[in-house]
Design an enzyme around this catalytic site. Structure first.
Site, short mmCIF file in Angstrom:
data_model
loop_
_atom_site.label_atom_id
_atom_site.label_comp_id
_atom_site.label_asym_id
_atom_site.label_seq_id
_atom_site.Cartn_x
_atom_site.Cartn_y
_atom_site.Cartn_z
N VAL A 171 0.84 -1.20 0.00
CA VAL A 171 0.00 0.00 0.00
C VAL A 171 0.87 1.26 0.00
O VAL A 171 0.70 2.16 -0.82
CB VAL A 171 -0.96 -0.01 1.21
CG1 VAL A 171 -1.68 1.30 1.36
CG2 VAL A 171 -1.95 -1.16 1.09
N ASP A 183 10.14 3.91 6.68
CA ASP A 183 9.94 2.51 7.05
C ASP A 183 11.02 2.12 8.04
O ASP A 183 12.07 2.78 8.11
CB ASP A 183 9.99 1.62 5.80
CG ASP A 183 9.24 0.31 5.99
OD1 ASP A 183 8.18 0.12 5.37
OD2 ASP A 183 9.71 -0.54 6.80
N THR A 232 -5.64 -1.20 7.34
CA THR A 232 -6.95 -1.72 7.74
C THR A 232 -6.96 -1.83 9.26
O THR A 232 -6.09 -2.47 9.85
CB THR A 232 -7.18 -3.10 7.07
OG1 THR A 232 -7.10 -2.90 5.66
CG2 THR A 232 -8.52 -3.69 7.45
N GLU A 250 -3.30 -6.49 -4.91
CA GLU A 250 -1.94 -6.81 -5.34
C GLU A 250 -2.00 -7.40 -6.74
O GLU A 250 -2.88 -8.20 -7.05
CB GLU A 250 -1.31 -7.80 -4.36
CG GLU A 250 -0.95 -7.11 -3.05
CD GLU A 250 -0.46 -8.06 -1.97
OE1 GLU A 250 0.05 -9.14 -2.32
OE2 GLU A 250 -0.61 -7.72 -0.79
N ASN A 263 -14.03 -6.54 1.88
CA ASN A 263 -13.18 -7.74 1.75
C ASN A 263 -13.96 -9.01 2.05
O ASN A 263 -13.82 -10.02 1.37
CB ASN A 263 -11.98 -7.64 2.69
CG ASN A 263 -10.84 -6.88 2.05
OD1 ASN A 263 -10.87 -6.58 0.86
ND2 ASN A 263 -9.84 -6.52 2.82
N TYR A 292 -31.57 -7.39 -2.34
CA TYR A 292 -31.30 -8.33 -1.24
C TYR A 292 -30.07 -7.97 -0.42
O TYR A 292 -29.54 -8.81 0.31
CB TYR A 292 -31.14 -9.77 -1.75
CG TYR A 292 -32.32 -10.26 -2.55
CD1 TYR A 292 -33.57 -10.36 -1.98
CD2 TYR A 292 -32.17 -10.62 -3.88
CE1 TYR A 292 -34.66 -10.81 -2.70
CE2 TYR A 292 -33.25 -11.06 -4.62
CZ TYR A 292 -34.50 -11.14 -4.03
OH TYR A 292 -35.57 -11.57 -4.75
N CYS A 351 -40.06 -20.32 -1.73
CA CYS A 351 -38.96 -20.74 -2.62
C CYS A 351 -37.60 -20.84 -1.95
O CYS A 351 -36.94 -21.87 -2.04
CB CYS A 351 -38.86 -19.78 -3.80
SG CYS A 351 -40.34 -19.80 -4.81
N1 LIG Z 1 -1.73 -5.48 0.48
C1 LIG Z 1 -2.92 -5.10 0.03
O1 LIG Z 1 -3.34 -5.43 -1.08
C2 LIG Z 1 -3.78 -4.21 0.89
C3 LIG Z 1 -4.91 -3.63 0.33
C4 LIG Z 1 -5.71 -2.80 1.11
C5 LIG Z 1 -5.37 -2.57 2.44
N2 LIG Z 1 -4.27 -3.16 2.97
C6 LIG Z 1 -3.94 -2.86 4.37
O2 LIG Z 1 -2.91 -1.87 4.36
C7 LIG Z 1 -1.97 -2.12 5.42
C8 LIG Z 1 -0.59 -2.33 4.84
O3 LIG Z 1 -0.62 -3.48 4.03
P1 LIG Z 1 0.65 -3.93 3.19
O4 LIG Z 1 0.28 -5.17 2.45
O5 LIG Z 1 1.19 -2.77 2.44
O6 LIG Z 1 1.65 -4.30 4.40
P2 LIG Z 1 3.14 -4.81 4.34
O7 LIG Z 1 3.31 -5.78 5.45
O8 LIG Z 1 3.52 -5.21 2.96
O9 LIG Z 1 3.98 -3.50 4.70
C9 LIG Z 1 3.94 -2.86 5.94
C10 LIG Z 1 5.21 -2.04 6.08
O10 LIG Z 1 5.15 -1.29 7.29
C11 LIG Z 1 6.47 -1.22 7.80
N3 LIG Z 1 6.44 -0.81 9.21
C12 LIG Z 1 6.15 -1.55 10.31
N4 LIG Z 1 6.24 -0.80 11.42
C13 LIG Z 1 6.58 0.46 11.02
C14 LIG Z 1 6.83 1.68 11.71
N5 LIG Z 1 6.71 1.76 13.04
N6 LIG Z 1 7.16 2.75 10.97
C15 LIG Z 1 7.27 2.68 9.65
N7 LIG Z 1 7.08 1.54 8.94
C16 LIG Z 1 6.74 0.46 9.63
C17 LIG Z 1 7.03 -2.60 7.55
O11 LIG Z 1 8.44 -2.64 7.62
C18 LIG Z 1 6.49 -2.88 6.15
O12 LIG Z 1 7.40 -2.44 5.16
C19 LIG Z 1 -2.51 -3.32 6.18
O13 LIG Z 1 -3.31 -2.87 7.24
C20 LIG Z 1 -3.37 -4.03 5.16
O14 LIG Z 1 -4.40 -4.79 5.76
C21 LIG Z 1 -3.45 -3.96 2.22
#
Ligand SMILES: NC(=O)c1ccc[n+]([C@@H]2O[C@H](COP(=O)([O-])OP(=O)(O)OC[C@H]3O[C@@H](n4cnc5c(N)ncnc54)[C@H](O)[C@@H]3O)[C@@H](O)[C@H]2O)c1
Length: 438
Positions: free
Chosen positions: A11, A30, A124, A161, A214, A257, A268
């Protein structure tokens, strides 16, 4: 704008690249030095179509910086997106460690900020997290107030993704949960150009919508797969079946619905579900989801029973008996089941249903009422005024506009109304109001 993005997974990295492409100056933060080094070299930290080219382009144009310093990154920017991971713990609960730690750090950084800042959570998060623990942490550590010195928003992310950049540019809608018009102003400036409507809502609704989008997707996939397993057992092509199911845009692929309401019934739906369950049983086909639909429907009926019992009243007036408004069909009507449950609990019922009253005298249902549910037929009245006068609890199970308006206008402060149909406007209602699950 000057934007900081915290968390550079799928994201965060896609947002960083797209926001930089759109002309913003972006700082990516990060805790993972490998991800930061990749971005610094103009490489994508995630495998996604279009990302290697896009990242190389925006980094070479110096639109992107990377950092591990939360405070400096927040202070240099006006808007922050929080995209850290929120994975499952072993017991299924959400692991919020990363976002909680980050909120504390962001709060400390906010303390040093002299101008307004917008913080947008895109991870999320369980409903209530942003306005509960995250807002508290931000306020405690900054000594500042949400809505005054800074604003917090929740903007669910709908990218998938594999097609993230396309999804980023073509979202179904942009949902922003916020409590201030100032925050919406910032967000509309950022995302107003995207196709799909910009929808304003409260923070908790925005957090919740993400989950049910989702879950709905998971439910649709499971539906198609259970249909396929059943079709396989029946030697029918599941693709032909599902193509035709999806061709119906009126009832199937539509909003039909999908409004919360009372349990389903009728001649039905329950019958056809049971028949397919039997097919599955005979052919040893497991369909756990479809196999539990009737059980879930029964739980919903029980919810109504419990709400009525909880009023503690003995005399109950039911408005509606057929399985839906506009019909006299009583077969498998959940309102009949509800009436039988209440009778079993010793309640004294009066029932009013204009369609059923006519069919009690003539028509196909006369025989059904006389032979199958005579005990319920005997409780019917054609006098709505008497029903309202005699019963302190009124259960509204019919959604006929004129009838609903008449009943609502006649209810007094001594009545309790149990609403199974979801009244649109209860502002003028004098009675105590109890919704089924709203
Ligand atoms: N992957 C998807 O398709 C998708 C889609 C919609 C929503 N989301 C939601 O978005 C959020 C992120 O998902 P993602 O797949 O990108 O996660 P991910 O695990 O790929 O990436 C998360 C990143 O956060 C970093 N991180 C952790 N702690 C941190 C901190 N204190 N400071 C800075 N960086 C830090 C990690 O090192 C990692 O690079 C989640 O809540 C997920 O549920 C994901």
């Amino acid at each position: 704008m000057n934007i900081s993005i915290f968390g550079l997974g799928y994201v965060g990295a896609v947002s960083l690249a797209c926001l930089a492409r759109d002309g913003h100056k972006v700082i990516g933060v990060d805790i993972d030095p490998v991800k930061l080094a990749l971005i610094q070299d103009g490489k994508s930290p995630v495998i996604e179509e279009g990302m290697p080219e896009l990242m190389a382009d925006v980094v070479s144009r110096q639109l992107v910086q990377i950092s591990q310093d939360v405070e400096a990154s927040l202070l240099k920017t006006e808007l922050s997106f929080i995209c850290v991971g929120t994975p499952s713990q072993a017991n299924g609960s959400q692991d919020q460690t990363a976002v909680l730690r980050l909120a504390e750090q962001l709060g400390k950084a906010l303390a040093k900020k002299t101008s307004y800042h917008t913080i947008v959570f895109r991870s999320t998060l369980l409903p209530g997290t942003v306005e509960g623990v995250l807002k508290t942490l931000l306020e405690q550590h900054s000594g500042k107030k949400d809505g005054v010195d800074f604003d917090i928003c929740f903007q669910p992310e709908f990218l998938r993704e594999g097609s993230s950049i396309k999804d980023y540019d073509n979202p179904p809608f942009t949902i922003v949960g916020a409590n201030s018009e100032r925050a919406h102003g910032v967000m509309q400036q950022m995302f107003g150009h995207l196709p799909g409507e910009y929808k304003k809502t409260d923070v908790k609704t925005a957090e919740t919508v993400k989950y049910f989008c989702n879950i709905f997707h998971a439910l649709k996939i499971t539906f198609a797969n259970e249909v396929a397993r059943l079709c396989d057992g029946l030697a029918v092509d599941p693709f032909k079946v599902m193509d035709l199911v999806c061709a119906d845009k009126q009832l199937n692929i539509s909003t039909a619905y999908l409004k919360p309401g009372f349990a389903f019934g009728g001649s039905c739906l329950p019958k056809d579900l049971r028949a397919m369950q039997y097919v599955a049983k005979q052919a040893d086909i497991e369909i756990p989801m479809l196999g539990h639909v009737l059980a879930s429907n029964a739980v919903h009926l029980q919810q109504a029973c419990q709400k009525i019992l909880a009023t503690g009243q003995r005399k109950i007036g039911m408005v509606g008996l057929s399985f839906k408004s506009g019909t006299d069909d009583l077969r498998e009507s959940p309102l009949v089941d509800l009436a039988e449950f209440l009778i079993g609990k010793g309640k004294l019922l009066n029932i009013f249903d204009p369609e059923v009253s006519i069919s009690k005298l003539i028509g196909a249902n006369k025989k059904y009422i006389e032979e199958s549910i005579p005990h319920i037929g005997d409780l019917m009245t054609t006098d709505i005024d008497a029903l309202l006068a005699d019963n302190p609890v009124i259960v509204l199970g019919l959604n006929d506009k004129a009838l609903v308006a008449d009943v609502c206008a006649k209810l007094t402060a001594d009545h309790t109304l149990i609403d199974l149909v979801h009244l649109k406007d209860i502002s003028m209602l004098k009675a105590r109001y109890i919704g089924l699950c709203w």
